[in-house]
Design a protein around this motif. Structure first.
Motif, PDB file in Angstrom:
ATOM      1  N   GLY A   1       7.458   3.715   0.798  1.00  0.00           N
ATOM      2  CA  GLY A   1       6.865   4.556  -0.145  1.00  0.00           C
ATOM      3  C   GLY A   1       7.710   5.303  -1.138  1.00  0.00           C
ATOM      4  O   GLY A   1       7.291   6.191  -2.002  1.00  0.00           O
TER       5      GLY A   1
ATOM      6  N   SER B   1      10.068  12.168   3.945  1.00  0.00           N
ATOM      7  CA  SER B   1      10.236  10.819   4.642  1.00  0.00           C
ATOM      8  C   SER B   1      11.541  10.803   5.602  1.00  0.00           C
ATOM      9  O   SER B   1      11.259  10.357   6.474  1.00  0.00           O
ATOM     10  CB  SER B   1      10.430   9.764   3.581  1.00  0.00           C
TER      11      SER B   1
ATOM     12  N   LEU C   1       7.898   1.891   6.254  1.00  0.00           N
ATOM     13  CA  LEU C   1       6.861   2.110   5.565  1.00  0.00           C
ATOM     14  C   LEU C   1       7.387   3.378   4.544  1.00  0.00           C
ATOM     15  O   LEU C   1       6.785   3.408   3.609  1.00  0.00           O
ATOM     16  CB  LEU C   1       5.391   2.262   6.181  1.00  0.00           C
ATOM     17  N   LEU C   2       7.896   4.472   5.170  1.00  0.00           N
ATOM     18  CA  LEU C   2       8.163   5.407   4.705  1.00  0.00           C
ATOM     19  C   LEU C   2       9.225   5.333   3.414  1.00  0.00           C
ATOM     20  O   LEU C   2       9.324   5.739   2.283  1.00  0.00           O
ATOM     21  CB  LEU C   2       8.752   6.651   5.536  1.00  0.00           C
TER      22      LEU C   2
ATOM     23  N   SER D   1       0.791  -1.432   0.146  1.00  0.00           N
ATOM     24  CA  SER D   1      -0.004   0.037  -0.036  1.00  0.00           C
ATOM     25  C   SER D   1       0.875   1.212   0.091  1.00  0.00           C
ATOM     26  O   SER D   1       0.635   2.103  -0.764  1.00  0.00           O
ATOM     27  CB  SER D   1      -0.865   0.089   1.186  1.00  0.00           C
ATOM     28  N   ALA D   2       1.811   1.365   0.853  1.00  0.00           N
ATOM     29  CA  ALA D   2       2.866   2.389   0.799  1.00  0.00           C
ATOM     30  C   ALA D   2       3.450   2.646  -0.559  1.00  0.00           C
ATOM     31  O   ALA D   2       3.539   3.673  -0.811  1.00  0.00           O
ATOM     32  CB  ALA D   2       3.850   2.275   2.000  1.00  0.00           C
ATOM     33  N   SER D   3       3.839   1.558  -1.126  1.00  0.00           N
ATOM     34  CA  SER D   3       4.710   1.667  -2.473  1.00  0.00           C
ATOM     35  C   SER D   3       3.715   2.117  -3.727  1.00  0.00           C
ATOM     36  O   SER D   3       4.228   2.948  -4.206  1.00  0.00           O
ATOM     37  CB  SER D   3       5.134   0.150  -2.793  1.00  0.00           C
TER      38      SER D   3
ATOM     39  N   SER E   1       6.886   2.515  11.015  1.00  0.00           N
ATOM     40  CA  SER E   1       6.575   3.767  10.138  1.00  0.00           C
ATOM     41  C   SER E   1       7.583   4.056   9.299  1.00  0.00           C
ATOM     42  O   SER E   1       7.375   4.515   8.320  1.00  0.00           O
ATOM     43  CB  SER E   1       6.046   4.719  10.998  1.00  0.00           C
TER      44      SER E   1
END
Length: 238
Positions: free
Chosen positions: A156, A90, A152-153, A71-73, A149
């Motif tokens: 992303g 980020s 996840l950053l 989802s983050a990507s 987190s």
């Protein structure tokens, strides 16, 4: 950038396991997963049962983490034309998370805890362990949440959705492998847990400074340069 990020993801997973939010609770997790009891300074449970339930638990939270990475990507791909800005933002956020974990910052909103609790049932089996793993993955605890987190950053900021998913899978390995090892060790003795508990404050500080360093590398653009150098070694390439 992904080469360095994978190494960082695994390290972050291991240090997340050794956080005050997770490590002291391992005996309780094992007892809940297996329905075992504590006796003679150890957890009394069948090794085969423990292995099956623990692996199912690990697969549960790994599934959640990998989906988060995907989802983050996908979200990161939307901002692909502004990747430099995304990486700087980020990087700055990861630095803040690191300062919080190291105890330099004390921002209350980063210490908020949110959990999804699985419904308790009398039956304990591998499927229930999988659901408990998903509950753990979906749970939001102050110290694990900061490391997660940050990963996840990074996901992303990855070039592809696949890269983000691999990053979170590696993070899951960093969290799952020591979980499995300690789960087996405490069936022999709880002394290891007690000894490591004394160093959790130092480990949290180390984790914080690792996040700060990673955030600085991402913010300044040095992460790509280091990764480009490591790309010459096939061991670091996927």
């Amino acid at each position: 950038m992904e080469n360095v990020s994978v190494l960082f993801a695994f390290t972050a997973g291991m240090l997340s396991f050794l956080s005050p939010c997770v490590f002291p609770l391992i005996p309780a997790y094992v007892a809940n997963l297996t329905g075992s009891t504590l006796g003679d300074n150890r957890v009394e449970v069948s090794k085969s049962l423990l292995l099956a339930r623990s692996l199912s638990f690990i697969m549960g939270f790994s599934f959640i983490f990998v989906m988060m990475g995907a989802s983050a990507s996908v979200l990161g791909q939307i901002f692909t034309h502004n990747r430099d800005i995304v990486q700087k933002i980020s990087g700055l956020l990861i630095i803040i998370f690191g300062l919080q974990m190291a105890g330099i910052l004390k921002l209350r909103f980063l210490m908020m805890e949110k959990r999804w609790e699985a419904k308790q049932t009398g039956e304990k089996n591998v499927w229930r362990s999988f659901i408990l793993g998903m509950s753990f993955g979906a749970g939001w605890t102050p110290c694990v949440g900061l490391a997660l987190s940050s990963i996840l950053l990074l996901a992303g900021s990855a070039n592809t959705v696949y890269s983000g998913m691999v990053m979170l899978f590696v993070y899951s390995l960093g969290l799952g492998i020591p979980f499995l090892a300690i789960s087996l060790i405490i069936t022999y003795s709880l002394r290891v847990v007690r000894k490591i508990n004394r160093s959790l404050g130092l480990l949290s500080l180390i984790n914080g400074w690792i996040l700060i360093g990673m955030g600085l590398l991402l913010f300044t653009g040095q992460l790509q340069k280091i990764s480009a150098w490591l790309a010459g070694f096939t061991f670091f390439t996927y």
